[in-house]
Design a protein around this motif. Structure first.
Motif, PDB file in Angstrom:
ATOM      1  N   HIS A  16      -7.974  45.931  14.212  1.00 22.24           N
ATOM      2  CA  HIS A  16      -9.139  46.449  14.893  1.00 22.24           C
ATOM      3  C   HIS A  16      -8.630  46.569  16.405  1.00 22.24           C
ATOM      4  O   HIS A  16      -7.834  45.947  16.825  1.00 22.24           O
ATOM      5  CB  HIS A  16     -10.057  45.596  15.149  1.00 22.24           C
ATOM      6  CG  HIS A  16     -10.710  44.637  13.597  1.00 22.24           C
ATOM      7  ND1 HIS A  16     -11.576  46.314  13.000  1.00 22.24           N
ATOM      8  CD2 HIS A  16     -11.191  44.332  13.003  1.00 22.24           C
ATOM      9  CE1 HIS A  16     -11.615  45.105  11.748  1.00 22.24           C
ATOM     10  NE2 HIS A  16     -11.446  44.234  11.839  1.00 22.24           N
ATOM     11  N   CYS A  46      -6.776  42.596  11.697  1.00 21.49           N
ATOM     12  CA  CYS A  46      -8.087  41.917  10.770  1.00 21.49           C
ATOM     13  C   CYS A  46      -7.867  40.828  10.251  1.00 21.49           C
ATOM     14  O   CYS A  46      -7.594  40.830   9.041  1.00 21.49           O
ATOM     15  CB  CYS A  46      -8.876  42.925  10.341  1.00 21.49           C
ATOM     16  SG  CYS A  46     -10.109  43.113   9.164  1.00 21.49           S
ATOM     17  N   VAL A  47      -8.746  39.702   9.751  1.00 22.78           N
ATOM     18  CA  VAL A  47      -9.099  38.240   9.195  1.00 22.78           C
ATOM     19  C   VAL A  47      -9.261  39.315   7.728  1.00 22.78           C
ATOM     20  O   VAL A  47      -9.008  38.283   6.632  1.00 22.78           O
ATOM     21  CB  VAL A  47      -9.677  37.288   9.867  1.00 22.78           C
ATOM     22  CG1 VAL A  47      -9.082  37.255  11.034  1.00 22.78           C
ATOM     23  CG2 VAL A  47     -11.028  37.620  10.354  1.00 22.78           C
ATOM     24  N   CYS A  48      -9.289  39.955   7.579  1.00 25.65           N
ATOM     25  CA  CYS A  48     -10.213  40.653   6.229  1.00 25.65           C
ATOM     26  C   CYS A  48     -10.332  41.407   6.035  1.00 25.65           C
ATOM     27  O   CYS A  48     -11.414  42.385   5.398  1.00 25.65           O
ATOM     28  CB  CYS A  48     -12.224  39.867   6.302  1.00 25.65           C
ATOM     29  SG  CYS A  48     -12.953  40.295   7.981  1.00 25.65           S
ATOM     30  N   HIS A 103     -14.656  48.133   6.901  1.00 24.36           N
ATOM     31  CA  HIS A 103     -14.892  47.356   7.719  1.00 24.36           C
ATOM     32  C   HIS A 103     -15.007  47.054   9.098  1.00 24.36           C
ATOM     33  O   HIS A 103     -14.220  47.660   9.475  1.00 24.36           O
ATOM     34  CB  HIS A 103     -14.162  46.383   7.172  1.00 24.36           C
ATOM     35  CG  HIS A 103     -14.385  44.696   8.156  1.00 24.36           C
ATOM     36  ND1 HIS A 103     -15.284  44.256   8.476  1.00 24.36           N
ATOM     37  CD2 HIS A 103     -13.212  44.785   8.478  1.00 24.36           C
ATOM     38  CE1 HIS A 103     -14.833  42.785   8.737  1.00 24.36           C
ATOM     39  NE2 HIS A 103     -13.467  43.368   9.615  1.00 24.36           N
ATOM     40  N   GLY A 158     -15.308  45.751  12.733  1.00 28.50           N
ATOM     41  CA  GLY A 158     -15.020  44.082  13.080  1.00 28.50           C
ATOM     42  C   GLY A 158     -15.865  43.818  14.238  1.00 28.50           C
ATOM     43  O   GLY A 158     -15.252  45.132  15.306  1.00 28.50           O
ATOM     44  N   GLU A 181     -12.364  36.817  15.988  1.00 27.79           N
ATOM     45  CA  GLU A 181     -13.557  37.825  15.079  1.00 27.79           C
ATOM     46  C   GLU A 181     -14.415  37.407  14.167  1.00 27.79           C
ATOM     47  O   GLU A 181     -14.777  36.062  13.119  1.00 27.79           O
ATOM     48  CB  GLU A 181     -12.705  38.430  13.819  1.00 27.79           C
ATOM     49  CG  GLU A 181     -13.128  39.999  13.100  1.00 27.79           C
ATOM     50  CD  GLU A 181     -12.080  40.971  12.462  1.00 27.79           C
ATOM     51  OE1 GLU A 181     -10.652  40.107  12.526  1.00 27.79           O
ATOM     52  OE2 GLU A 181     -12.654  41.237  11.495  1.00 27.79           O
TER      53      GLU A 181
END
Ligand code: ZN
Ligand code: ZN
Ligand code: ZN
Ligand code: ZN
Lengths: 162, 162
Positions: free
Chosen positions: B90, B101-103, B108, B110, B123
């Motif tokens: 991000h 990005c953690v996901c 998506h 953030g 995040e």
DNA sequence: GCTCAATTGTTATAACATTACATTTCTTAC
DNA sequence: GTAAGAAATGTAATGTTATAACAATTGAGC
């Protein structure tokens, strides 16, 4: 208010009076708070309102040039700093640009709907979400100082025009 | 999860494994999607994860310099563009910096809690608010494409340390 | 191996913002 | 009214972030 009328407000209004009102309000607020709304600061604020879109610091600087003010970047950035600190304008981080605040008050943090096509930005005055964001942060044990909320996409007019 | 454990996650974890996992996931995702996670792109992603804070494009460039890659800004910005487009990193507009990005998932958007003191960013994976923001925009007849949500303040550790 | 598309290299420049210090203007106290 | 100090502005230089344009290289599919 339905979305139709909201959009009307967004798209077209008596812009001259909207500028005028904003400046009157700014003068009033500064007087109340003992702040010096100098020539430079007032003119920067006026240019921001006149643009009717988020406007960049160097656009303002260029205007100053055309008006015979021989200014350098710090002149503009200082005025912008003053106006931001006192809640009269918002900086839109995702655009590196500035907008007049529609509800000027110290400490208030604006959110924006930004149209990628017509480049206009509409301030979100709705406060419920802001409070929810605050409580979300609190859940994480985070002490909020400021919020940047910028939603990019297509406004009604631009979408229906497609 | 209480805020205590959340903070523990934020403050300290097995960072080596966190970097490792992120890279494994990235490779897997790119393979699945037929994307080329080239050397440059992988190294940029790795540096972003290693930094553990939002990191600027020119910081990455400097690292490249130290590693003997003689790269110019476009090299880094192109890699960042790729990584962003594919949801692996991000950009944080208010910092001009980048975070892993953690996901990771395409599309998506953030949100971040950004500590002004220790400069770390966490995040926000919570999705309820995002949906509410979407419906707020819809009420205004606005078609959302992307959202920037950046909350600045003090994290638990920095606040309690004061 | 050949071809085309994707990626990277390279140079230059654009766009945005700040530092540092000199000068001017305004306010306040006398 | 004037002197002193604070606030604002002028000015020059520089720092930081990001992109444009075009050449060279690499890689996948035939
Ligand atoms: Zn506002
Ligand atoms: Zn529009
Ligand atoms: Zn994410
Ligand atoms: Zn912190």
């Amino acid at each position: 208010m339905n979305s139709q009328s909201d959009n009307a407000v967004f798209q077209q209004h008596n812009h001259a009076s909207c500028i005028h009102d904003a400046l009157i309000t700014a003068k009033k607020l500064c007087k109340e708070r003992g702040l010096r709304l100098t020539d430079t600061r007032l003119r920067v604020l006026e240019l921001i309102w006149q643009s009717h879109k988020p406007i960049g610091a160097y656009d303002i600087l260029a205007q100053f040039g055309q008006e015979g003010r021989n200014s350098a970047p710090p002149t503009v950035y200082r005025a912008l700093e003053f106006l931001q600190e006192n809640g009269l304008v918002h900086r839109i981080a995702s655009l590196n640009a500035f907008m007049g605040c529609v509800c000027p008050q110290e400490g208030h943090q604006g959110g924006f709907l930004i149209c990628k096509q017509c480049k206009r930005a509409q301030e979100i005055t709705e406060d419920t979400l802001r409070k929810q964001l605050l409580s979300l942060a609190q859940e994480q044990d985070f002490e909020v100082e400021s919020m940047t909320l910028e939603i990019s996409g297509l406004c009604t007019t631009c979408r229906t025009a497609q």
